[in-house]
Design an enzyme around this catalytic site. Structure first.
Site, PDB file in Angstrom:
ATOM      1  CE1 TYR A  29      -4.209  -1.526   0.074  1.00 32.17           C
ATOM      2  CE2 TYR A  29      -3.149  -3.057   1.576  1.00 32.17           C
ATOM      3  CZ  TYR A  29      -4.194  -2.723   0.753  1.00 32.17           C
ATOM      4  OH  TYR A  29      -5.227  -3.601   0.587  1.00 32.17           O
ATOM      5  CG  LEU A  30       2.761   2.155   3.149  1.00 29.73           C
ATOM      6  CD1 LEU A  30       3.632   1.979   4.380  1.00 29.73           C
ATOM      7  CD2 LEU A  30       1.794   3.317   3.311  1.00 29.73           C
TER       8      LEU A  30
END
Length: 565
Positions: free
Chosen positions: A523-524
């Site tokens: 997600y990052l």
DNA sequence: CAGATAACTTAGCATAAGGAAA
DNA sequence: TTTCCTTATGCTAAGTTATCTG
């Protein structure tokens, strides 16, 4: 600088490669029968099983000390499937699982694994070399002139299915994958993989619009499984990059979208209102889209669109807050989502409306599903779907938290704590949980012991410094003065070490039930992290281990310290 | 348009590997 | 060297999404 070969020049839409060559899957070893002195007992008497029945019996025997073998569904599913593998004679005899005694078989496998651990260094080295050889032979492919690592090149071994949570199929027999089950995908002009001696592939195809190398249908849910590339591959890396670029495009229009769904809360159309409230949840709480699931096929879990009335409670006032929605449901992997959120008043009013005259088991958003929602999102922005909000909100939260928490005066250890805290904020947002590690209490205690010892050392150093200072006071000689300096230095070092340990303990405690890995990996936007490392002089290896650096190679090449998500 | 399906990403846990401590 | 503990990796289940089919 990257050389671009003719093979990798821009491809037509949907074409993923021009050349693909590989060895096919590596098939896990066939079943080895038990030695004669290891027996199965039925109703107290030894019973020699047929090969097929014995193999399945060993699957159960291996799991004997797991809690799930005590569950009725697990036992029933297992026993049903096991009986299918028995000879008709065995079927007649073995009619009651309670009369089956697998303990000797269980012990055999426990001993075996002990024995493996106790092997000499040389023997272990030999095993490692054999594994490396298989990896070397089957673990890589050629894709458009590059040698790429494959993610999962082994077929999954047979065994008893273990779903997560309360799964209706737990204990069912997961069958052995044979070459006859496997579809091979490669390029026409490549060396086509040989099936194992005496076997044939189910099919060999040459489809360059997909990225998988081999596939088969798994017998529990009747779904496809694939052999695909490792995340370090160019193909996966580019896809990953694209994902973050879509999320960055959302950043440009998210304000407009938020204004739009706020307006839609007041729409005359129920369908629109539901869509707007669901989107608010997805945006604010990072909920998953929530597809419908076939009842009885999987564990009962939900996401946003599949929420039921029973999953939320409305509190006009709670703990000094207004319009509080209390969420309590099982999400992906049967991980519990529990949260009390104060929402905007129109959302609250709408929820009251959606719940009116419904049973607890009814859908909260009865006019909405993921395909309606995603079609709407696609119209708002090219490439937009529900999951992009998770990516966007996760990455933007990391960036903001890093900005808020990092202190450039801090030591590297202090900066790492800030990073972990920023990462943790994201993990909490995405509800990435883990069960408290079995060794948590113990390792926390060990750390505390270290801290206590260090405190003691600091105290002693303080006393010694005092003594040295007193002596210098008396004598005023150079030697004593030097001694004071020495003691000061020592004290400072010890205090720093103590601070570092305290930071470690704090970090560990805060992380007890939170899994940072999933957000870090999925997600990052890695460029945020790389920029931060460069800006604050933190070595990238402190954040990303080897595998992660390989996965994020594309970003490490690309990002400088000015990168903004 | 519903429902099925294919292809791909995301997920937590178990175990292996590796490094520190004894 | 052996043991102990932490971290990395492997595994595969469980999601999402686009597309196909009738």
């Amino acid at each position: 600088a990257h050389r671009t070969s003719s093979q990798e020049e821009k491809k037509e839409d949907g074409v993923k490669w021009t050349q693909l060559e590989h060895r096919g899957p590596y098939f896990v070893p066939l079943y080895e029968p038990l030695p004669d002195d290891v027996q199965f007992y039925y109703d107290g008497k030894p019973l020699k099983l047929s090969l097929a029945a014995e193999e399945v019996a060993t699957f159960y025997a291996k799991m004997l000390d797991h809690e799930y073998t005590t569950k009725e569904i697990f036992q029933n599913n297992f026993f049903n499937d096991w009986r299918k593998e028995m000879t008709s004679k065995e079927q007649k005899i073995i009619t009651d699982l309670d009369k089956c005694d697998f303990r000797e078989i269980h012990k055999y496998f426990v001993d075996k694994s002990e024995a493996r651990k106790a092997l000499s260094k040389e023997e272990k080295q030999k095993l490692k070399e054999e594994a490396d050889k298989i990896q070397e032979e089957y673990g890589y492919c050629m894709l458009d002139g590059h040698r790429e690592k494959i993610g999962n090149f082994k077929t999954e071994p047979p065994g008893l299915f273990r779903g997560r949570g309360d799964h209706p199929k737990m204990g069912m027999l997961k069958k052995r994958i044979m070459p006859e089950d496997v579809i091979i995908n490669c390029s026409k002009d490549s060396k086509i993989p040989e099936p194992p001696e005496g076997h044939k592939w189910k099919e060999v195809r040459f489809d360059n619009t997909v990225t998988w190398l081999a596939s088969w249908t798994e017998n529990i849910q009747n779904t496809l499984k694939y052999i695909m590339l490792n995340p370090s591959s160019k193909l996966k890396g580019e896809k990953d990059w694209q994902k973050y670029e879509v999320a960055r495009r959302l950043k440009d229009v998210v304000h407009k979208i938020r204004a739009q769904y706020r307006a839609d809360w007041m729409s005359k159309e129920m369908k629109k209102r539901q869509r707007a409230v669901a989107l608010y949840f997805i945006d604010k709480l990072a909920l998953r889209a929530g597809n419908e699931k076939e009842e009885g096929e999987t564990a009962d879990t939900v996401g946003c669109c599949s929420l039921r009335v029973e999953h939320i409670k409305l509190h006009p006032k709670l703990d000094g807050q207004e319009h509080v929605v209390e969420f309590d449901f099982l999400g992906k992997d049967s991980i519990r989502y529990y949260n009390k959120v104060s929402v905007e008043k129109p959302v609250f009013k709408n929820l009251q409306l959606f719940m009116k005259n419904k049973d607890p088991a009814d859908d909260l958003f009865d006019r909405l599903n993921t395909s309606i929602l995603n079609r709407h999102l696609q119209n708002l922005m090219d490439g937009l779907s529900a999951k992009v909000f998770r990516t966007y909100n996760a990455s933007i939260t990391l960036q903001e938290q890093l900005k808020a928490l990092t202190n450039s005066e801090d030591s590297v250890a202090g900066k790492l704590l800030s990073y972990n805290r920023a990462n943790r904020a994201v993990a909490i947002l995405c509800n990435h949980q883990r069960s408290t590690p079995k060794t948590f209490e113990k390792s926390m205690q060990n750390l505390q012991t270290k801290i206590d010892a260090k405190k003691q050392q600091v105290e002693e150093a303080q006393q010694e410094l005092k003594k040295a200072e007193d002596e210098f006071e008396d004598t005023k000689d150079a030697k004593a003065e030097a001694n004071v300096e020495k003691k000061k230095k020592l004290l400072k070092r010890l205090e720093e070490q103590l601070a570092k340990l305290n930071v470690q303990a704090m970090d560990k405690e805060e992380n007890k039930q939170i899994a940072l890995g999933t957000s870090k990996l999925n997600y990052l936007d890695p460029r945020i992290t790389i920029a931060w490392c460069k800006k604050f002089g933190v070595p990238i290896e402190k954040i990303y281990n080897k595998t992660q650096r390989e996965k994020f190679a594309w970003a490490i090449d690309m990002a400088d310290e000015d990168f903004e998500f």
